[in-house]
Design an enzyme around this catalytic site. Structure first.
Site, mmCIF file in Angstrom:
data_model
loop_
_atom_site.group_PDB
_atom_site.id
_atom_site.type_symbol
_atom_site.label_atom_id
_atom_site.label_comp_id
_atom_site.label_asym_id
_atom_site.label_seq_id
_atom_site.Cartn_x
_atom_site.Cartn_y
_atom_site.Cartn_z
ATOM 1 N N HIS A 32 20.384 37.701 28.432
ATOM 2 C CA HIS A 32 20.367 38.903 29.283
ATOM 3 C C HIS A 32 21.741 39.560 29.120
ATOM 4 O O HIS A 32 22.744 38.858 28.938
ATOM 5 C CB HIS A 32 20.257 38.562 30.775
ATOM 6 N N ASP A 52 24.433 37.907 31.155
ATOM 7 C CA ASP A 52 24.855 36.544 30.789
ATOM 8 C C ASP A 52 26.092 36.594 29.909
ATOM 9 O O ASP A 52 26.910 35.680 29.913
ATOM 10 C CB ASP A 52 23.807 35.811 29.918
#
Ligand code: XUL
Ligand code: CO
Length: 443
Positions: free
Chosen positions: A99, A102
Protein backbone atom coordinates in the site's frame (compact mmCIF):
# COMPACT_ATOMS: atom_id res chain seq x y z
CA UNK A 1 24.09 -3.05 5.12
CA UNK A 2 22.59 -6.33 6.33
CA UNK A 3 19.38 -6.33 8.36
CA UNK A 4 19.08 -10.10 8.55
CA UNK A 5 22.65 -11.04 9.31
CA UNK A 6 21.70 -14.35 10.94
CA UNK A 7 20.04 -15.60 7.78
CA UNK A 8 21.70 -16.84 4.59
CA UNK A 9 19.99 -17.46 1.27
CA UNK A 10 17.20 -20.01 1.75
CA UNK A 11 17.80 -23.05 -0.43
CA UNK A 12 15.77 -26.10 -1.34
CA UNK A 13 17.22 -29.00 0.66
CA UNK A 14 14.41 -31.55 0.37
CA UNK A 15 12.16 -33.28 2.84
CA UNK A 16 14.98 -35.00 4.75
CA UNK A 17 16.58 -31.67 5.68
CA UNK A 18 16.72 -30.69 9.34
CA UNK A 19 17.64 -27.10 8.52
CA UNK A 20 14.80 -24.81 9.63
CA UNK A 21 15.96 -22.15 7.19
CA UNK A 22 15.64 -24.34 4.10
CA UNK A 23 12.76 -25.32 1.85
CA UNK A 24 11.71 -28.94 2.28
CA UNK A 25 9.12 -29.00 -0.52
CA UNK A 26 9.32 -25.75 -2.47
CA UNK A 27 11.88 -26.34 -5.16
CA UNK A 28 11.54 -23.33 -7.49
CA UNK A 29 13.07 -25.10 -10.46
CA UNK A 30 11.16 -28.37 -10.13
CA UNK A 31 8.73 -28.95 -12.98
CA UNK A 32 5.17 -29.99 -12.11
CA UNK A 33 2.85 -30.53 -15.07
CA UNK A 34 4.97 -28.60 -17.56
CA UNK A 35 5.73 -25.51 -15.42
CA UNK A 36 8.24 -24.89 -12.66
CA UNK A 37 7.02 -24.45 -9.11
CA UNK A 38 8.20 -20.87 -9.27
CA UNK A 39 6.00 -20.23 -12.33
CA UNK A 40 2.99 -21.95 -10.82
CA UNK A 41 3.11 -20.36 -7.40
CA UNK A 42 4.34 -16.81 -8.08
CA UNK A 43 4.85 -16.05 -4.38
CA UNK A 44 4.70 -12.51 -3.08
CA UNK A 45 5.68 -10.82 0.20
CA UNK A 46 3.28 -8.29 1.76
CA UNK A 47 5.21 -5.15 2.65
CA UNK A 48 2.71 -4.10 5.32
CA UNK A 49 2.86 -7.23 7.46
CA UNK A 50 6.54 -7.96 6.93
CA UNK A 51 8.27 -4.59 7.08
CA UNK A 52 5.75 -2.10 8.45
CA UNK A 53 3.53 -3.94 10.96
CA UNK A 54 4.77 -3.82 14.54
CA UNK A 55 2.60 -6.50 16.17
CA UNK A 56 0.35 -4.00 17.96
CA UNK A 57 -3.23 -5.07 18.64
CA UNK A 58 -6.23 -3.31 20.27
CA UNK A 59 -4.96 -4.47 23.68
CA UNK A 60 -1.25 -3.87 23.47
CA UNK A 61 1.64 -2.15 21.79
CA UNK A 62 3.88 -3.52 19.10
CA UNK A 63 6.26 -6.34 20.00
CA UNK A 64 8.27 -6.79 16.83
CA UNK A 65 12.03 -6.42 16.95
CA UNK A 66 12.99 -4.95 13.60
CA UNK A 67 16.57 -3.83 12.94
CA UNK A 68 15.31 -0.92 10.79
CA UNK A 69 13.25 0.55 13.64
CA UNK A 70 16.24 2.49 14.92
CA UNK A 71 15.45 4.99 12.15
CA UNK A 72 12.49 7.33 11.84
CA UNK A 73 10.41 9.14 9.20
CA UNK A 74 11.91 9.06 5.70
CA UNK A 75 15.09 7.40 6.97
CA UNK A 76 12.96 4.58 8.31
CA UNK A 77 11.10 4.32 5.00
CA UNK A 78 14.42 4.07 3.16
CA UNK A 79 15.80 1.50 5.60
CA UNK A 80 12.68 -0.60 5.05
CA UNK A 81 13.29 -0.61 1.30
CA UNK A 82 16.87 -1.79 1.88
CA UNK A 83 15.71 -4.47 4.31
CA UNK A 84 12.90 -5.57 1.98
CA UNK A 85 15.16 -6.25 -0.98
CA UNK A 86 17.59 -8.14 1.24
CA UNK A 87 14.63 -10.21 2.46
CA UNK A 88 13.32 -10.94 -1.07
CA UNK A 89 16.74 -12.03 -2.22
CA UNK A 90 17.38 -14.30 0.77
CA UNK A 91 13.92 -15.84 0.44
CA UNK A 92 14.26 -16.09 -3.35
CA UNK A 93 10.76 -14.76 -3.83
CA UNK A 94 9.62 -13.39 -7.20
CA UNK A 95 7.12 -10.71 -6.05
CA UNK A 96 6.17 -8.15 -3.43
CA UNK A 97 3.03 -6.02 -2.80
CA UNK A 98 2.43 -2.76 -0.98
CA UNK A 99 0.00 0.00 0.00
CA UNK A 100 1.23 3.57 -0.53
CA UNK A 101 1.22 4.22 3.23
CA UNK A 102 3.29 1.09 3.99
CA UNK A 103 6.26 2.41 2.08
CA UNK A 104 6.29 6.17 2.67
CA UNK A 105 5.00 8.38 5.50
CA UNK A 106 2.25 10.87 4.77
CA UNK A 107 3.50 14.47 4.53
CA UNK A 108 1.83 17.53 6.01
CA UNK A 109 -0.24 17.86 2.83
CA UNK A 110 -1.05 15.70 -0.18
CA UNK A 111 1.70 17.23 -2.30
CA UNK A 112 4.30 16.33 0.33
CA UNK A 113 2.87 12.84 0.58
CA UNK A 114 3.37 12.49 -3.18
CA UNK A 115 6.96 13.70 -2.84
CA UNK A 116 7.70 11.13 -0.13
CA UNK A 117 6.21 8.44 -2.32
CA UNK A 118 8.24 9.56 -5.32
CA UNK A 119 11.48 9.33 -3.31
CA UNK A 120 10.73 5.82 -2.08
CA UNK A 121 9.38 4.41 -5.31
CA UNK A 122 12.41 5.79 -7.17
CA UNK A 123 14.58 3.88 -4.70
CA UNK A 124 12.52 0.72 -5.27
CA UNK A 125 12.84 1.14 -9.01
CA UNK A 126 16.57 1.33 -8.63
CA UNK A 127 16.69 -1.90 -6.62
CA UNK A 128 14.40 -3.57 -9.15
CA UNK A 129 16.93 -2.97 -11.90
CA UNK A 130 19.14 -5.68 -10.42
CA UNK A 131 16.71 -7.65 -8.25
CA UNK A 132 14.73 -10.55 -9.70
CA UNK A 133 11.81 -9.54 -7.45
CA UNK A 134 9.01 -7.69 -9.22
CA UNK A 135 5.89 -5.86 -8.08
CA UNK A 136 2.84 -8.16 -8.09
CA UNK A 137 0.55 -5.29 -7.11
CA UNK A 138 0.28 -2.04 -5.27
CA UNK A 139 -2.75 -0.29 -3.84
CA UNK A 140 -3.82 2.89 -2.08
CA UNK A 141 -4.57 2.81 1.62
CA UNK A 142 -7.88 4.68 1.90
CA UNK A 143 -8.88 3.36 5.30
CA UNK A 144 -6.32 4.15 8.04
CA UNK A 145 -6.35 7.96 8.19
CA UNK A 146 -9.25 9.62 10.10
CA UNK A 147 -10.33 11.43 6.91
CA UNK A 148 -11.69 8.06 5.74
CA UNK A 149 -13.92 7.67 8.78
CA UNK A 150 -17.06 7.50 6.60
CA UNK A 151 -15.46 5.68 3.68
CA UNK A 152 -13.41 6.71 0.65
CA UNK A 153 -15.22 6.25 -2.69
CA UNK A 154 -18.39 5.61 -0.66
CA UNK A 155 -17.93 8.49 1.78
CA UNK A 156 -20.82 10.90 2.35
CA UNK A 157 -18.23 13.67 1.90
CA UNK A 158 -17.34 14.53 -1.70
CA UNK A 159 -13.98 16.00 -0.60
CA UNK A 160 -13.00 12.55 0.64
CA UNK A 161 -14.09 10.98 -2.66
CA UNK A 162 -11.77 13.43 -4.43
CA UNK A 163 -8.89 12.73 -2.04
CA UNK A 164 -9.25 8.98 -2.51
CA UNK A 165 -9.35 9.48 -6.30
CA UNK A 166 -6.09 11.45 -6.10
CA UNK A 167 -4.47 8.60 -4.14
CA UNK A 168 -5.56 5.98 -6.65
CA UNK A 169 -4.47 8.18 -9.56
CA UNK A 170 -1.01 8.38 -8.00
CA UNK A 171 -1.12 4.63 -7.29
CA UNK A 172 -1.78 3.88 -10.95
CA UNK A 173 1.12 6.09 -11.99
CA UNK A 174 3.35 4.16 -9.56
CA UNK A 175 2.00 0.84 -10.86
CA UNK A 176 2.93 1.86 -14.38
CA UNK A 177 6.34 3.17 -13.35
CA UNK A 178 7.28 0.07 -11.36
CA UNK A 179 5.70 -2.36 -13.83
CA UNK A 180 3.12 -3.78 -11.41
CA UNK A 181 1.35 -6.80 -12.89
CA UNK A 182 -1.87 -5.85 -11.07
CA UNK A 183 -3.52 -3.00 -9.20
CA UNK A 184 -5.69 -3.92 -6.19
CA UNK A 185 -8.82 -2.35 -4.76
CA UNK A 186 -9.66 -3.49 -1.27
CA UNK A 187 -12.45 -1.31 0.04
CA UNK A 188 -11.26 -0.99 3.61
CA UNK A 189 -13.97 1.47 4.64
CA UNK A 190 -16.26 1.00 1.63
CA UNK A 191 -19.31 -0.18 3.52
CA UNK A 192 -21.51 1.01 6.34
CA UNK A 193 -22.02 0.72 10.07
CA UNK A 194 -25.77 1.33 10.04
CA UNK A 195 -28.40 1.80 7.33
CA UNK A 196 -29.99 4.48 9.54
CA UNK A 197 -27.53 7.10 8.28
CA UNK A 198 -26.64 5.58 4.90
CA UNK A 199 -27.72 6.36 1.33
CA UNK A 200 -26.98 2.86 0.04
CA UNK A 201 -27.93 3.66 -3.54
CA UNK A 202 -25.69 6.74 -3.82
CA UNK A 203 -22.75 5.01 -2.14
CA UNK A 204 -22.88 2.05 -4.54
CA UNK A 205 -23.36 4.32 -7.56
CA UNK A 206 -20.38 6.39 -6.43
CA UNK A 207 -18.22 3.30 -5.94
CA UNK A 208 -18.98 2.33 -9.54
CA UNK A 209 -18.21 5.88 -10.73
CA UNK A 210 -14.88 5.66 -8.91
CA UNK A 211 -13.97 2.33 -10.53
CA UNK A 212 -14.92 3.66 -13.97
CA UNK A 213 -12.65 6.68 -13.46
CA UNK A 214 -9.80 4.33 -12.48
CA UNK A 215 -10.36 2.26 -15.63
CA UNK A 216 -10.38 5.43 -17.75
CA UNK A 217 -7.23 6.79 -16.16
CA UNK A 218 -5.31 3.52 -16.57
CA UNK A 219 -6.24 3.62 -20.25
CA UNK A 220 -5.19 7.24 -20.52
CA UNK A 221 -1.70 6.60 -19.14
CA UNK A 222 -1.28 3.23 -20.85
CA UNK A 223 -1.19 1.12 -17.68
CA UNK A 224 -2.07 -2.40 -18.78
CA UNK A 225 -1.92 -4.31 -15.46
CA UNK A 226 -4.93 -6.31 -14.30
CA UNK A 227 -7.40 -4.57 -11.96
CA UNK A 228 -8.35 -6.69 -8.97
CA UNK A 229 -11.12 -6.34 -6.39
CA UNK A 230 -10.47 -8.06 -3.08
CA UNK A 231 -13.78 -9.11 -1.49
CA UNK A 232 -14.23 -9.05 2.28
CA UNK A 233 -17.57 -9.24 4.10
CA UNK A 234 -16.91 -7.24 7.26
CA UNK A 235 -14.11 -5.60 9.25
CA UNK A 236 -13.50 -2.78 9.59
CA UNK A 237 -17.08 -1.85 8.59
CA UNK A 238 -20.07 -3.87 9.72
CA UNK A 239 -21.03 -4.56 6.13
CA UNK A 240 -18.44 -4.22 3.37
CA UNK A 241 -19.82 -3.66 -0.12
CA UNK A 242 -17.43 -6.12 -1.82
CA UNK A 243 -18.81 -8.80 0.51
CA UNK A 244 -17.77 -11.90 -1.42
CA UNK A 245 -17.20 -12.95 -5.02
CA UNK A 246 -20.90 -13.44 -5.83
CA UNK A 247 -21.85 -10.01 -4.44
CA UNK A 248 -18.96 -8.16 -6.02
CA UNK A 249 -19.50 -9.90 -9.36
CA UNK A 250 -23.16 -8.85 -9.40
CA UNK A 251 -22.03 -5.28 -8.65
CA UNK A 252 -19.48 -5.32 -11.48
CA UNK A 253 -22.07 -6.64 -13.92
CA UNK A 254 -24.71 -4.12 -12.88
CA UNK A 255 -22.32 -1.25 -13.53
CA UNK A 256 -20.76 -2.78 -16.64
CA UNK A 257 -17.32 -3.14 -15.08
CA UNK A 258 -16.96 -6.93 -15.36
CA UNK A 259 -14.54 -6.82 -18.30
CA UNK A 260 -12.07 -4.61 -16.44
CA UNK A 261 -11.69 -6.47 -13.16
CA UNK A 262 -10.86 -9.85 -11.71
CA UNK A 263 -10.81 -10.92 -8.08
CA UNK A 264 -8.02 -11.15 -5.55
CA UNK A 265 -9.26 -13.92 -3.27
CA UNK A 266 -8.08 -13.94 0.33
CA UNK A 267 -8.54 -17.13 2.34
CA UNK A 268 -9.39 -15.43 5.62
CA UNK A 269 -11.89 -13.12 3.92
CA UNK A 270 -13.62 -16.16 2.43
CA UNK A 271 -14.02 -17.77 5.83
CA UNK A 272 -15.24 -14.50 7.37
CA UNK A 273 -17.96 -14.54 4.69
CA UNK A 274 -18.97 -18.02 5.81
CA UNK A 275 -17.39 -19.67 2.77
CA UNK A 276 -14.44 -21.93 2.32
CA UNK A 277 -11.37 -20.55 0.54
CA UNK A 278 -11.99 -22.99 -2.30
CA UNK A 279 -15.61 -21.83 -2.64
CA UNK A 280 -14.49 -18.29 -3.38
CA UNK A 281 -11.80 -19.50 -5.77
CA UNK A 282 -14.32 -21.72 -7.55
CA UNK A 283 -16.91 -18.93 -7.83
CA UNK A 284 -14.29 -16.66 -9.36
CA UNK A 285 -12.94 -19.40 -11.62
CA UNK A 286 -16.22 -20.51 -13.16
CA UNK A 287 -16.95 -16.90 -14.04
CA UNK A 288 -13.52 -16.31 -15.57
CA UNK A 289 -12.77 -13.86 -12.75
CA UNK A 290 -9.96 -15.51 -10.78
CA UNK A 291 -7.08 -13.05 -10.82
CA UNK A 292 -4.85 -13.45 -7.79
CA UNK A 293 -4.73 -14.76 -4.24
CA UNK A 294 -3.96 -13.34 -0.81
CA UNK A 295 -2.58 -16.51 0.73
CA UNK A 296 -3.26 -16.77 4.44
CA UNK A 297 -5.59 -18.57 6.80
CA UNK A 298 -7.96 -17.63 9.59
CA UNK A 299 -8.51 -19.17 12.99
CA UNK A 300 -11.67 -21.27 13.04
CA UNK A 301 -12.16 -20.43 16.72
CA UNK A 302 -12.15 -16.67 16.14
CA UNK A 303 -14.56 -14.47 14.20
CA UNK A 304 -12.09 -11.88 12.97
CA UNK A 305 -9.37 -11.52 10.40
CA UNK A 306 -6.25 -13.11 11.92
CA UNK A 307 -4.15 -13.22 8.71
CA UNK A 308 -2.12 -16.26 9.72
CA UNK A 309 0.50 -17.82 7.51
CA UNK A 310 -1.07 -20.68 5.55
CA UNK A 311 0.00 -24.07 6.92
CA UNK A 312 -3.20 -26.09 6.51
CA UNK A 313 -2.32 -28.58 3.78
CA UNK A 314 -5.92 -29.57 3.15
CA UNK A 315 -6.72 -25.96 2.35
CA UNK A 316 -3.61 -25.34 0.22
CA UNK A 317 -4.38 -28.52 -1.74
CA UNK A 318 -7.97 -27.52 -2.50
CA UNK A 319 -6.84 -23.99 -3.33
CA UNK A 320 -4.18 -25.22 -5.73
CA UNK A 321 -6.77 -27.54 -7.23
CA UNK A 322 -8.85 -24.51 -8.23
CA UNK A 323 -5.81 -22.59 -9.41
CA UNK A 324 -4.60 -25.45 -11.61
CA UNK A 325 -8.11 -25.92 -12.98
CA UNK A 326 -8.05 -22.22 -13.80
CA UNK A 327 -4.96 -22.78 -15.91
CA UNK A 328 -2.91 -20.85 -13.35
CA UNK A 329 -3.21 -17.31 -12.08
CA UNK A 330 -2.01 -15.48 -15.17
CA UNK A 331 -0.66 -12.11 -14.00
CA UNK A 332 -1.67 -12.93 -10.41
CA UNK A 333 0.24 -14.71 -7.71
CA UNK A 334 0.12 -16.02 -4.16
CA UNK A 335 0.72 -12.99 -1.98
CA UNK A 336 1.25 -13.81 1.68
CA UNK A 337 -1.16 -11.31 3.22
CA UNK A 338 -0.14 -12.88 6.50
CA UNK A 339 1.55 -11.76 9.67
CA UNK A 340 3.65 -13.56 12.21
CA UNK A 341 1.92 -13.91 15.59
CA UNK A 342 2.59 -11.20 18.14
CA UNK A 343 4.71 -13.62 20.10
CA UNK A 344 6.90 -14.43 17.08
CA UNK A 345 8.74 -11.15 17.32
CA UNK A 346 12.25 -11.92 16.09
CA UNK A 347 13.36 -11.03 12.56
CA UNK A 348 14.09 -14.71 11.83
CA UNK A 349 10.41 -15.49 12.42
CA UNK A 350 9.65 -13.63 9.19
CA UNK A 351 11.70 -16.23 7.33
CA UNK A 352 10.30 -19.23 9.23
CA UNK A 353 6.79 -18.00 8.47
CA UNK A 354 7.34 -17.51 4.74
CA UNK A 355 9.18 -20.83 4.42
CA UNK A 356 6.24 -22.55 6.13
CA UNK A 357 3.76 -20.89 3.77
CA UNK A 358 5.80 -21.59 0.63
CA UNK A 359 6.34 -25.24 1.55
CA UNK A 360 2.62 -25.62 2.34
CA UNK A 361 1.61 -24.32 -1.08
CA UNK A 362 4.29 -26.44 -2.79
CA UNK A 363 2.75 -29.52 -1.18
CA UNK A 364 -0.73 -28.33 -2.16
CA UNK A 365 0.45 -27.88 -5.75
CA UNK A 366 1.87 -31.38 -6.01
CA UNK A 367 -1.10 -33.09 -4.40
CA UNK A 368 -3.61 -31.12 -6.47
CA UNK A 369 -1.66 -31.87 -9.64
CA UNK A 370 -1.77 -35.59 -8.87
CA UNK A 371 -5.49 -35.47 -8.05
CA UNK A 372 -6.11 -33.85 -11.44
CA UNK A 373 -3.76 -36.22 -13.31
CA UNK A 374 -5.57 -39.24 -11.88
CA UNK A 375 -8.98 -37.58 -12.44
CA UNK A 376 -9.96 -38.56 -8.89
CA UNK A 377 -12.66 -35.89 -8.50
CA UNK A 378 -13.25 -35.29 -12.21
CA UNK A 379 -14.32 -38.82 -13.00
CA UNK A 380 -16.54 -38.95 -9.92
CA UNK A 381 -18.21 -35.65 -10.74
CA UNK A 382 -18.59 -36.62 -14.39
CA UNK A 383 -20.39 -39.79 -13.43
CA UNK A 384 -22.49 -37.99 -10.84
CA UNK A 385 -23.97 -35.66 -13.47
CA UNK A 386 -24.14 -38.30 -16.17
CA UNK A 387 -27.97 -37.98 -16.34
CA UNK A 388 -27.50 -34.61 -18.05
CA UNK A 389 -25.58 -36.16 -20.97
CA UNK A 390 -28.46 -38.17 -22.41
CA UNK A 391 -32.25 -38.32 -22.66
CA UNK A 392 -34.25 -35.74 -20.76
CA UNK A 393 -31.13 -34.37 -19.03
CA UNK A 394 -29.57 -33.60 -22.38
CA UNK A 395 -32.79 -31.91 -23.52
CA UNK A 396 -32.62 -29.68 -20.41
CA UNK A 397 -29.00 -28.72 -21.03
CA UNK A 398 -29.59 -28.09 -24.73
CA UNK A 399 -32.60 -25.87 -24.04
CA UNK A 400 -35.03 -28.30 -25.67
CA UNK A 401 -37.12 -28.98 -22.55
CA UNK A 402 -40.11 -27.04 -21.19
CA UNK A 403 -42.38 -27.48 -18.20
CA UNK A 404 -44.76 -29.33 -20.57
CA UNK A 405 -42.22 -31.92 -21.73
CA UNK A 406 -40.78 -32.24 -18.22
CA UNK A 407 -44.21 -32.84 -16.72
CA UNK A 408 -44.96 -35.47 -19.34
CA UNK A 409 -41.62 -37.11 -18.58
CA UNK A 410 -42.09 -36.94 -14.77
CA UNK A 411 -45.54 -38.53 -15.04
CA UNK A 412 -43.89 -41.54 -16.72
CA UNK A 413 -40.75 -41.55 -14.53
CA UNK A 414 -41.79 -40.82 -10.97
CA UNK A 415 -39.92 -43.71 -9.31
CA UNK A 416 -36.76 -41.78 -8.82
CA UNK A 417 -33.47 -43.49 -7.94
CA UNK A 418 -30.62 -41.37 -6.59
CA UNK A 419 -27.00 -42.37 -6.15
CA UNK A 420 -24.78 -41.73 -3.13
CA UNK A 421 -22.66 -38.57 -3.12
CA UNK A 422 -19.81 -40.47 -1.37
CA UNK A 423 -18.47 -37.45 0.54
CA UNK A 424 -16.52 -39.54 3.05
CA UNK A 425 -15.00 -41.75 0.37
CA UNK A 426 -13.74 -38.67 -1.49
CA UNK A 427 -12.30 -37.14 1.68
CA UNK A 428 -10.47 -40.39 2.40
CA UNK A 429 -9.03 -40.31 -1.12
CA UNK A 430 -7.76 -36.79 -0.61
CA UNK A 431 -6.08 -37.90 2.62
CA UNK A 432 -4.49 -40.77 0.74
CA UNK A 433 -3.18 -38.40 -1.93
CA UNK A 434 -1.95 -35.96 0.69
CA UNK A 435 0.08 -38.68 2.33
CA UNK A 436 1.32 -40.39 -0.80
CA UNK A 437 1.78 -37.78 -3.51
CA UNK A 438 5.34 -37.11 -2.60
CA UNK A 439 6.29 -40.72 -3.21
CA UNK A 440 5.13 -40.34 -6.81
CA UNK A 441 7.21 -38.81 -9.55
CA UNK A 442 5.30 -35.88 -10.97
CA UNK A 443 7.91 -34.37 -13.27
C1 XUL B 1 -7.26 -6.36 4.66
C2 XUL B 1 -6.50 -6.81 3.48
C3 XUL B 1 -5.69 -5.78 2.80
C4 XUL B 1 -5.67 -5.92 1.30
C5 XUL B 1 -4.99 -4.80 0.58
O1 XUL B 1 -8.01 -7.35 5.26
O2 XUL B 1 -6.53 -7.97 3.13
O3 XUL B 1 -4.41 -5.81 3.30
O4 XUL B 1 -5.05 -7.12 0.92
O5 XUL B 1 -5.48 -3.57 0.93
CO1 CO C 1 -5.59 -9.01 1.59
Amino acid sequence: MAYFENVNNIQFEGKESKNSLAFKYYNPKEVVGGKTMEEHLRFGVSYWHTFTGDGGDPFGKGTMIRPWDRYSDMDLAKARVEASFEFYEKLNVPFFCFHDTDVAPEGSNLKETYENLDTITAMMKDYMKTSKTKLLWNTANAFTHPRFVHGAATSCNADVFAYAAAKVKKGLEIAKDLGADNYVFWGGREGYETLLNTDLQLELDNLARFYHMAVDYAKEIGYTGQFLIEPKPKEPTTHQYDFDVATAYAFLQKYNLQDHFKFNIEANHATLAGHTFEHELRMARINGMLGSVDANQGDTLLGWDTDEFPTDLYSTTLAMYEILKNGGLGKGGLNFDAKVRRGSFEPEDLFYAHVAGMDSFAIGLKVAHQLIQDRVLDSFVEERYQSFTEGIGRDIVEGKASFHTLEAYALQNDRIKNRSGRTELLKAKINQYLLESFAKVTV
